[in-house]
Design a protein around this motif. Structure first.
Motif, PDB file in Angstrom:
ATOM      1  N   GLN A 163       0.838  -1.204   0.000  1.00  0.00           N
ATOM      2  CA  GLN A 163       0.000   0.000   0.000  1.00  0.00           C
ATOM      3  C   GLN A 163       0.867   1.246   0.000  1.00  0.00           C
ATOM      4  O   GLN A 163       0.589   2.211  -0.714  1.00  0.00           O
ATOM      5  N   SER A 184      -0.326   7.240   8.183  1.00  0.00           N
ATOM      6  CA  SER A 184      -1.236   6.225   8.720  1.00  0.00           C
ATOM      7  C   SER A 184      -0.722   4.829   8.380  1.00  0.00           C
ATOM      8  O   SER A 184      -0.788   3.916   9.203  1.00  0.00           O
ATOM      9  N   ARG A 188       1.449   2.190  11.173  1.00  0.00           N
ATOM     10  CA  ARG A 188       0.932   0.851  11.440  1.00  0.00           C
ATOM     11  C   ARG A 188       1.991  -0.200  11.137  1.00  0.00           C
ATOM     12  O   ARG A 188       1.961  -1.305  11.673  1.00  0.00           O
TER      13      ARG A 188
ATOM     14  N   ILE B 114      -9.565   3.059   2.686  1.00  0.00           N
ATOM     15  CA  ILE B 114      -8.403   3.600   1.975  1.00  0.00           C
ATOM     16  C   ILE B 114      -7.526   2.449   1.471  1.00  0.00           C
ATOM     17  O   ILE B 114      -7.149   1.567   2.236  1.00  0.00           O
ATOM     18  N   SER B 115      -7.242   2.434   0.189  1.00  0.00           N
ATOM     19  CA  SER B 115      -6.363   1.415  -0.365  1.00  0.00           C
ATOM     20  C   SER B 115      -5.665   1.956  -1.614  1.00  0.00           C
ATOM     21  O   SER B 115      -6.204   1.882  -2.711  1.00  0.00           O
ATOM     22  N   ILE B 150      -6.639  -5.322   7.292  1.00  0.00           N
ATOM     23  CA  ILE B 150      -5.466  -4.445   7.344  1.00  0.00           C
ATOM     24  C   ILE B 150      -5.843  -3.049   6.845  1.00  0.00           C
ATOM     25  O   ILE B 150      -5.514  -2.043   7.463  1.00  0.00           O
ATOM     26  N   ASP B 151      -6.575  -2.993   5.721  1.00  0.00           N
ATOM     27  CA  ASP B 151      -6.937  -1.687   5.162  1.00  0.00           C
ATOM     28  C   ASP B 151      -7.994  -0.979   6.012  1.00  0.00           C
ATOM     29  O   ASP B 151      -7.997   0.250   6.106  1.00  0.00           O
ATOM     30  N   GLU B 153      -8.129  -1.129   9.238  1.00  0.00           N
ATOM     31  CA  GLU B 153      -7.368  -0.561  10.356  1.00  0.00           C
ATOM     32  C   GLU B 153      -6.632   0.711   9.928  1.00  0.00           C
ATOM     33  O   GLU B 153      -6.573   1.676  10.686  1.00  0.00           O
ATOM     34  N   THR B 154      -6.065   0.687   8.720  1.00  0.00           N
ATOM     35  CA  THR B 154      -5.369   1.881   8.227  1.00  0.00           C
ATOM     36  C   THR B 154      -6.347   3.050   8.138  1.00  0.00           C
ATOM     37  O   THR B 154      -6.034   4.181   8.509  1.00  0.00           O
ATOM     38  N   TYR B 157      -7.108   4.414  11.522  1.00  0.00           N
ATOM     39  CA  TYR B 157      -5.941   5.180  11.957  1.00  0.00           C
ATOM     40  C   TYR B 157      -5.948   6.566  11.317  1.00  0.00           C
ATOM     41  O   TYR B 157      -5.739   7.580  11.976  1.00  0.00           O
ATOM     42  N   TYR B 158      -6.232   6.582  10.023  1.00  0.00           N
ATOM     43  CA  TYR B 158      -6.278   7.844   9.280  1.00  0.00           C
ATOM     44  C   TYR B 158      -7.366   8.758   9.853  1.00  0.00           C
ATOM     45  O   TYR B 158      -7.132   9.941  10.114  1.00  0.00           O
ATOM     46  N   LYS B 161      -6.452  10.298  13.054  1.00  0.00           N
ATOM     47  CA  LYS B 161      -5.463  11.367  12.877  1.00  0.00           C
ATOM     48  C   LYS B 161      -6.120  12.681  12.451  1.00  0.00           C
ATOM     49  O   LYS B 161      -5.832  13.721  13.031  1.00  0.00           O
ATOM     50  N   TYR B 185     -10.591 -23.044  18.897  1.00  0.00           N
ATOM     51  CA  TYR B 185     -10.512 -22.953  17.446  1.00  0.00           C
ATOM     52  C   TYR B 185     -10.288 -21.526  16.948  1.00  0.00           C
ATOM     53  O   TYR B 185     -10.133 -21.294  15.763  1.00  0.00           O
ATOM     54  N   ASP B 187      -8.129 -18.177  16.265  1.00  0.00           N
ATOM     55  CA  ASP B 187      -6.701 -18.099  15.982  1.00  0.00           C
ATOM     56  C   ASP B 187      -5.968 -17.315  17.054  1.00  0.00           C
ATOM     57  O   ASP B 187      -6.566 -16.578  17.837  1.00  0.00           O
ATOM     58  N   GLU B 188      -4.658 -17.507  17.041  1.00  0.00           N
ATOM     59  CA  GLU B 188      -3.775 -16.952  18.059  1.00  0.00           C
ATOM     60  C   GLU B 188      -3.966 -15.443  18.249  1.00  0.00           C
ATOM     61  O   GLU B 188      -4.075 -14.941  19.357  1.00  0.00           O
ATOM     62  N   LEU B 189      -4.009 -14.745  17.102  1.00  0.00           N
ATOM     63  CA  LEU B 189      -4.112 -13.290  17.127  1.00  0.00           C
ATOM     64  C   LEU B 189      -5.413 -12.833  17.790  1.00  0.00           C
ATOM     65  O   LEU B 189      -5.437 -11.903  18.591  1.00  0.00           O
TER      66      LEU B 189
END
Lengths: 373, 205
Positions: A163, A184, A188, B114-115, B150-151, B153-154, B157-158, B161, B185, B187-189
Motif C-alpha cells: 500500500q 497512517s 501501522r 483507503i487502499s 489491514i486496510d 485498520e489503516t 488510523y487515518y 489522525k 478454534y 486463531d492466536e491473534l
C-alpha cells in the motif's frame, strides 16, 4: 521430545504421479531412481502435506498432472502416540482445501508448526546469491513454523508495504502526496517491524550458535565461521528510517528501507561466503545451516522435525556419504527421506551397517518397487 | 465456454445478465429461460423496478447512506440519538447493524476503505463529509464499525489522525472470540487480542 513420522501417503494426479499409495519407515526412507522419474516430486509431496504448500514450486498451478483438473494428497502422520490424517485437495476451479482429521483449516497459517520439516536440496545454493530474498525466506520459513502469528505479521507488513509503495508511486505521478495517509500506513508498519525484527534477531542468534557448532564438525580444515543478522533496524527505528528516506522514497516511488531489506551474512574464515566458494565449503555450509535450522525448530517446538535430503549425495565421495548418513541416522534426528540416483549405492552402505530402511524405487511416476532392508 | 444460441434475443439477454456479479453464463441462461417461460408480467415488473431503482435512488446528504430523498429514514427518525455516529464501510454494514435492533445512534457510510493499491484515497470516500459532521459539534462519539482488515485498520488510523484536533470520542467495535465460537478454534491473534482488551464481567448481562 515427540517423534513425528509420516506413516503413509497417497498421491493423486500429483505432478507425474497418477495414483500411488505407499508406506514409509519410521526412521529412514531412501527414494532411488534415474533423473526425471519423480523422486523430487515424491519428496515435495511430503513437504506439501506438512506445510500446506510445495517447497520447489511457487504456485499450485505447476503441480497438476498434465491436464488434470485436480490433485490430492492424503497422509497419515503420527505425532507421539496420536495419528493424524492430513488431506490436501486442490482443484483448478476452487480454493484448495486442507484438513486434519476431517477438520478443515481455512488458513495455511493454522497448519504451520504441526508437522515441522526441514528440506535440503540442490537449489539451496541460491542462499548465496546477491539478492537477500532467499535468506529472508529461510528465516521466515523457520520462524513461522515455530509461531503461526509471525506469518500473520509478515503478511500484514507486506500488505502495508505494498500500500505504501503504491501510494508513493501514484503520488509521484500525480505530483501530490497525502502525508496523512502515508503516515497512517507507516505508523501501522512500525509495531509490526519492531516485532518481526526482534523475532528474527533472536532466531538468528540461536541459528548462528547451532550453525557454528555444526560447521566445525563438517569442515575437515579448522575453519572459523559465523552467521549474523543484518537489519537497518539495529540502528534506527522504522519511523526514523522512513523519515530519513522520505525524499528518496518519493523520487523512487517505493519504500527503500525497512525490514524487507533484512539479510543474513555468512562469514567463513573472516570472509563473506560467495556463490563461487569451493564445492566442499558450499556443501559443508549448506548442511550445517540446515541442521542448525533443524535444531532450532526442534528446540522451539519440542518435536523432532522431518528431514528431507533431496539429491545431496550426488557429488559426494563414498566417505562423505557415509559421514553424512552417520549424522542423519543419529537419535537426534527424526524421520528422514533421502533421494539418490544410484539404486545400489546408499542401500549398499546401509546393508553393511545393518541399518534398517525402506527403499523406494521410482520409475516414470510409478513405484516400481518398495522393500525393507 | 461458448454457447450456441438459436436466438439473438436470448443471446443478448444472457450476455446482459452475466454482466452481474456472481452470475455466470449458465446461471444467466437459466434465468433468461425462466423469464421466457413465465406467463405473468414478471419480466416487466423486474425490469421496471430496476429502472425505477436506478433512476430514483440517491445518497443521504448527511450520512451517505442510500435513500429515496436527500435524507435517509435513519437520519430523519426522531427516535435516533444524534450524538453517536457509527462509521461503516458500506450500506450492507448499515443493514447488518440495523438487523440487530441494538443500535439507536445514526450512521456514516464511507463507501469503502483507503487502499492506494486499488486507487482509493481519502478523497474517494465520504471522509470530508464525516469531518464536517464532527466539526459541527453535535457529535460526542464515533464508533468505528469497520471490518478488522489491514486496510480497515489503516482507515481507522487515518480517521483518528484527521479528527485528533476535535474532542470527539472515538471507539472501536469489540474484536475477539466470536459468540457461540469455541476458544480453542479461534486463531492466536484473535485470542491474544481478546485477552488484551478484556471487559469487566457484569452478572446477568
Amino acid at each position: 521430545m515427540e517423534e513425528i513420522a509420516i506413516k503413509d501417503t497417497r498421491l493423486y494426479q500429483y505432478r507425474n504421479f497418477d495414483n500411488v499409495k505407499l508406506g514409509f519407515d519410521a526412521k529412514l526412507n531412501v527414494v532411488v531412481g534415474r533423473n526425471g522419474m519423480g523422486k523430487t516430486n515424491l519428496l515435495d509431496s511430503i513437504h506439501y502435506v506438512c506445510i500446506g504448500k510445495s517447497y520447489f514450486s511457487s504456485g499450485d498451478r505447476y503441480i497438476f498432472k498434465d491436464s488434470s483438473p485436480d490433485f490430492s494428497l492424503i497422509s497419515k502422520i503420527s505425532v507421539g502416540q496420536a495419528d493424524s490424517l492430513v488431506k490436501v485437495i486442490c482443484k483448478k476451479t476452487t480454493k484448495k482445501s486442507l484438513s486434519i482429521n476431517d477438520k478443515v483449516h481455512d488458513r495455511l497459517s493454522d497448519h504451520l508448526g504441526n508437522f515441522p520439516i526441514v528440506v535440503v536440496a540442490p537449489n539451496d545454493t541460491l542462499l548465496l546469491l546477491n539478492t537477500s530474498d532467499e535468506r529472508r525466506k529461510l528465516i521466515d520459513r523457520s520462524i513461522s513454523q515455530c509461531s503461526p502469528s509471525y506469518l500473520k505479521q509478515i503478511i500484514e507488513y507486506n500488505h502495508l508495504l505494498k500500500q505504501r509503495n503504491s501510494l508513493l508511486k501514484s503520488s509521484k505521478e500525480k505530483g501530490f502526496l497525502n502525508t496523512i495517509v502515508l503516515d497512517s500506513i507507516s505508523e501501522r508498519m512500525y509495531p509490526l517491524a519492531m516485532d518481526i525484527f526482534e523475532r528474527r534477531k533472536s532466531f538468528t542468534a540461536e541459528l548462528s550458535k547451532n550453525f557454528e557448532a555444526h560447521y566445525q564438525k563438517f569442515s575437515s580444515a579448522n575453519e572459523s565461521c559465523s552467521c549474523s543478522y543484518l537489519s537497518q533496524l539495529e540502528e534506527y527505528s522504522l519511523m526514523e528510517l522512513f523519515r530519513r528516506d522520505l525524499e528518496k522514497d518519493k523520487v523512487l516511488g517505493r519504500t527503500s528501507s525497512g525490514i524487507h531489506k533484512d539479510d543474513l551474512n555468512f562469514i567463513i574464515n573472516d570472509e563473506k561466503l560467495k556463490p563461487f566458494a569451493s564445492q566442499g565449503q558450499l556443501k559443508s555450509f549448506i548442511m550445517s545451516l540446515k541442521l542448525a535450522q533443524y535444531e532450532c525448530l526442534k528446540t522451539n517446538l519440542g518435536i523432532q522435525p522431518i528431514l528431507i535430503l533431496d539429491d545431496v549425495f550426488d557429488k559426494l565421495d563414498k566417505y562423505r556419504v557415509e559421514d553424512l548418513l552417520e549424522i542423519v541416522l543419529g537419535d537426534h534426528i527424526g524421520q528422514v527421506f533421502i533421494s539418490d540416483t544410484s539404486e545400489e549405492r546408499i542401500p549398499g552402505i546401509l546393508k553393511n551397517k545393518q541399518q534398517k530402511a525402506r527403499i523406494i524405487v521410482v520409475h516414470e511416476g510409478l513405484i516400481q518397487n518398495s522393500y525393507d532392508i | 465456454m461458448s454457447m450456441k444460441f438459436s436466438s439473438k434475443y436470448l443471446e443478448q439477454a444472457v450476455e446482459a445478465l452475466s454482466e452481474l456479479p456472481s452470475v455466470g453464463k449458465k446461471s444467466a441462461l437459466r434465468l433468461a429461460l425462466h423469464l421466457i417461460n413465465d406467463e405473468s408480467e414478471k419480466t416487466k415488473r423486474i425490469a421496471q423496478s430496476l429502472i425505477t431503482l436506478k433512476e430514483n435512488i440517491t445518497r443521504c446528504k448527511t450520512c451517505n447512506n442510500l435513500a429515496d430523498t436527500d435524507t435517509c429514514d435513519i437520519c430523519l427518525s426522531e427516535s435516533r440519538r444524534r450524538n453517536i455516529i457509527c462509521v461503516v464501510e458500506n450500506v450492507r454494514d448499515v443493514m447488518a447493524i440495523e438487523d440487530t435492533q441494538q443500535y439507536s445512534g445514526i450512521y456514516h457510510v464511507l463507501g469503502g476503505v483507503i487502499s492506494p493499491l486499488e486507487g482509493i484515497g481519502p478523497e474517494d470516500l465520504s471522509i470530508q463529509l464525516l469531518k464536517d459532521r464532527v466539526e459541527q459539534g453535535q457529535v460526542d462519539e464515533l464508533i468505528m464499525g469497520l471490518s478488522p482488515t489491514i486496510d480497515g485498520e489503516t482507515t481507522i488510523y487515518y480517521l483518528s489522525k484527521i479528527l485528533s484536533d476535535t474532542d470527539v470520542k472515538i471507539s472501536l467495535i469489540a474484536r475477539g472470540v466470536a459468540f457461540g465460537g469455541e476458544l480453542e478454534y479461534a486463531d492466536e491473534l484473535t485470542i491474544a487480542r481478546s485477552i488484551q482488551s478484556r471487559i469487566p464481567y457484569l452478572a446477568g448481562q
